[in-house]
Design a protein around this motif. Structure first.
Motif, PDB file in Angstrom:
ATOM      1  N   SER A 166       5.992   9.809 -31.792  1.00 29.17           N
ATOM      2  CA  SER A 166       5.166  10.296 -30.693  1.00 29.17           C
ATOM      3  C   SER A 166       5.584   9.570 -29.428  1.00 29.17           C
ATOM      4  O   SER A 166       5.641   8.340 -29.414  1.00 29.17           O
ATOM      5  CB  SER A 166       3.679  10.020 -30.950  1.00 29.17           C
ATOM      6  N   VAL A 167       5.908  10.314 -28.391  1.00 27.34           N
ATOM      7  CA  VAL A 167       6.160   9.739 -27.076  1.00 27.34           C
ATOM      8  C   VAL A 167       5.150  10.341 -26.122  1.00 27.34           C
ATOM      9  O   VAL A 167       4.687  11.463 -26.321  1.00 27.34           O
ATOM     10  CB  VAL A 167       7.625   9.951 -26.603  1.00 27.34           C
ATOM     11  N   HIS A 168       4.800   9.600 -25.077  1.00 30.65           N
ATOM     12  CA  HIS A 168       3.632   9.953 -24.278  1.00 30.65           C
ATOM     13  C   HIS A 168       3.946  10.386 -22.856  1.00 30.65           C
ATOM     14  O   HIS A 168       3.098  10.246 -21.972  1.00 30.65           O
ATOM     15  CB  HIS A 168       2.646   8.777 -24.285  1.00 30.65           C
ATOM     16  N   ASP A 169       5.119  10.897 -22.616  1.00 34.40           N
ATOM     17  CA  ASP A 169       5.436  11.496 -21.325  1.00 34.40           C
ATOM     18  C   ASP A 169       6.637  12.410 -21.519  1.00 34.40           C
ATOM     19  O   ASP A 169       7.076  12.630 -22.643  1.00 34.40           O
ATOM     20  CB  ASP A 169       5.679  10.437 -20.240  1.00 34.40           C
ATOM     21  N   ARG A 170       7.142  12.966 -20.440  1.00 37.62           N
ATOM     22  CA  ARG A 170       8.241  13.929 -20.540  1.00 37.62           C
ATOM     23  C   ARG A 170       9.575  13.352 -20.078  1.00 37.62           C
ATOM     24  O   ARG A 170      10.540  14.074 -19.917  1.00 37.62           O
ATOM     25  CB  ARG A 170       7.918  15.179 -19.715  1.00 37.62           C
ATOM     26  N   ALA A 171       9.660  12.050 -19.882  1.00 42.12           N
ATOM     27  CA  ALA A 171      10.895  11.419 -19.423  1.00 42.12           C
ATOM     28  C   ALA A 171      11.832  11.165 -20.601  1.00 42.12           C
ATOM     29  O   ALA A 171      11.441  11.269 -21.764  1.00 42.12           O
ATOM     30  CB  ALA A 171      10.576  10.111 -18.706  1.00 42.12           C
ATOM     31  N   ARG A 172      13.076  10.826 -20.270  1.00 45.17           N
ATOM     32  CA  ARG A 172      14.054  10.519 -21.303  1.00 45.17           C
ATOM     33  C   ARG A 172      13.535   9.403 -22.190  1.00 45.17           C
ATOM     34  O   ARG A 172      12.943   8.436 -21.723  1.00 45.17           O
ATOM     35  CB  ARG A 172      15.375  10.105 -20.650  1.00 45.17           C
ATOM     36  N   TYR A 173      13.785   9.505 -23.486  1.00 45.63           N
ATOM     37  CA  TYR A 173      13.239   8.539 -24.428  1.00 45.63           C
ATOM     38  C   TYR A 173      14.279   7.903 -25.348  1.00 45.63           C
ATOM     39  O   TYR A 173      13.980   6.954 -26.049  1.00 45.63           O
ATOM     40  CB  TYR A 173      12.146   9.186 -25.292  1.00 45.63           C
ATOM     41  N   LEU A 174      15.533   8.389 -25.380  1.00 40.86           N
ATOM     42  CA  LEU A 174      16.493   7.923 -26.365  1.00 40.86           C
ATOM     43  C   LEU A 174      17.825   7.561 -25.720  1.00 40.86           C
ATOM     44  O   LEU A 174      18.351   8.326 -24.911  1.00 40.86           O
ATOM     45  CB  LEU A 174      16.721   9.023 -27.410  1.00 40.86           C
ATOM     46  N   TRP A 175      18.354   6.378 -26.087  1.00 39.81           N
ATOM     47  CA  TRP A 175      19.666   5.917 -25.641  1.00 39.81           C
ATOM     48  C   TRP A 175      20.431   5.434 -26.864  1.00 39.81           C
ATOM     49  O   TRP A 175      19.976   4.525 -27.568  1.00 39.81           O
ATOM     50  CB  TRP A 175      19.546   4.770 -24.637  1.00 39.81           C
TER      51      TRP A 175
END
Length: 145
Positions: free
Chosen positions: A39-48
């Motif tokens: 679960s992520v809580h916004d719409r920004a990039r989340y994975l590197w």
């Protein structure tokens, strides 16, 4: 874990939370080696992706370090939400930008913050403590310092 991922209706203002299904496949067989639902809580990039088979996962004010089994370990915690993250080509340094309330006491495990006394400019007629501070950091990836 097969099935549908729960999503909020498009007109819902309650949260920007979204479910991310992660799968590690063994190639060329295509066999599933690991699965996870994040679960992520916004719409920004989340994975590197990192060169050593690991990855960074961002959610709000924290970065987790993940491995090929999709196991996550807390890596860095910031006093406010991380807005963006970049890495140098060698992946030795992280450059982060976060929005942090000035004068907020750091919690145990937070990355170090700049001296808030140095930022005393009044912006748009508001005192500095009322304005979130945009903090740019350059951190060593191996230590978080």
């Amino acid at each position: 874990m097969p099935g549908l991922i729960h999503r909020e209706s498009a007109d819902s203002d309650e949260t920007d939370e979204r479910q991310i299904r992660a799968v590690v496949l063994l190639l060329p067989a295509g066999r599933v080696e690991a699965e996870a639902l994040w679960s992520v809580h916004d719409r920004a990039r989340y994975l590197w992706m990192l060169k050593d088979g690991h990855f960074l996962l961002r959610d709000r004010d924290g970065l987790s370090l993940g491995d090929a089994a999709l196991e996550l370990k807390p890596f860095l915690h910031f006093p406010g939400p991380v807005l963006w993250l970049e890495m140098d080509p060698t992946q030795q340094f992280l450059v982060t930008d976060s929005r942090e309330p000035m004068g907020t006491a750091a919690r145990p495990g937070d990355v170090s913050s700049p001296d808030s006394a140095a930022a005393s400019t009044v912006v748009d007629g508001q005192k500095p403590a009322e304005q979130p501070d945009m903090v740019l950091r350059i951190l060593r990836r191996d230590s978080g310092q």
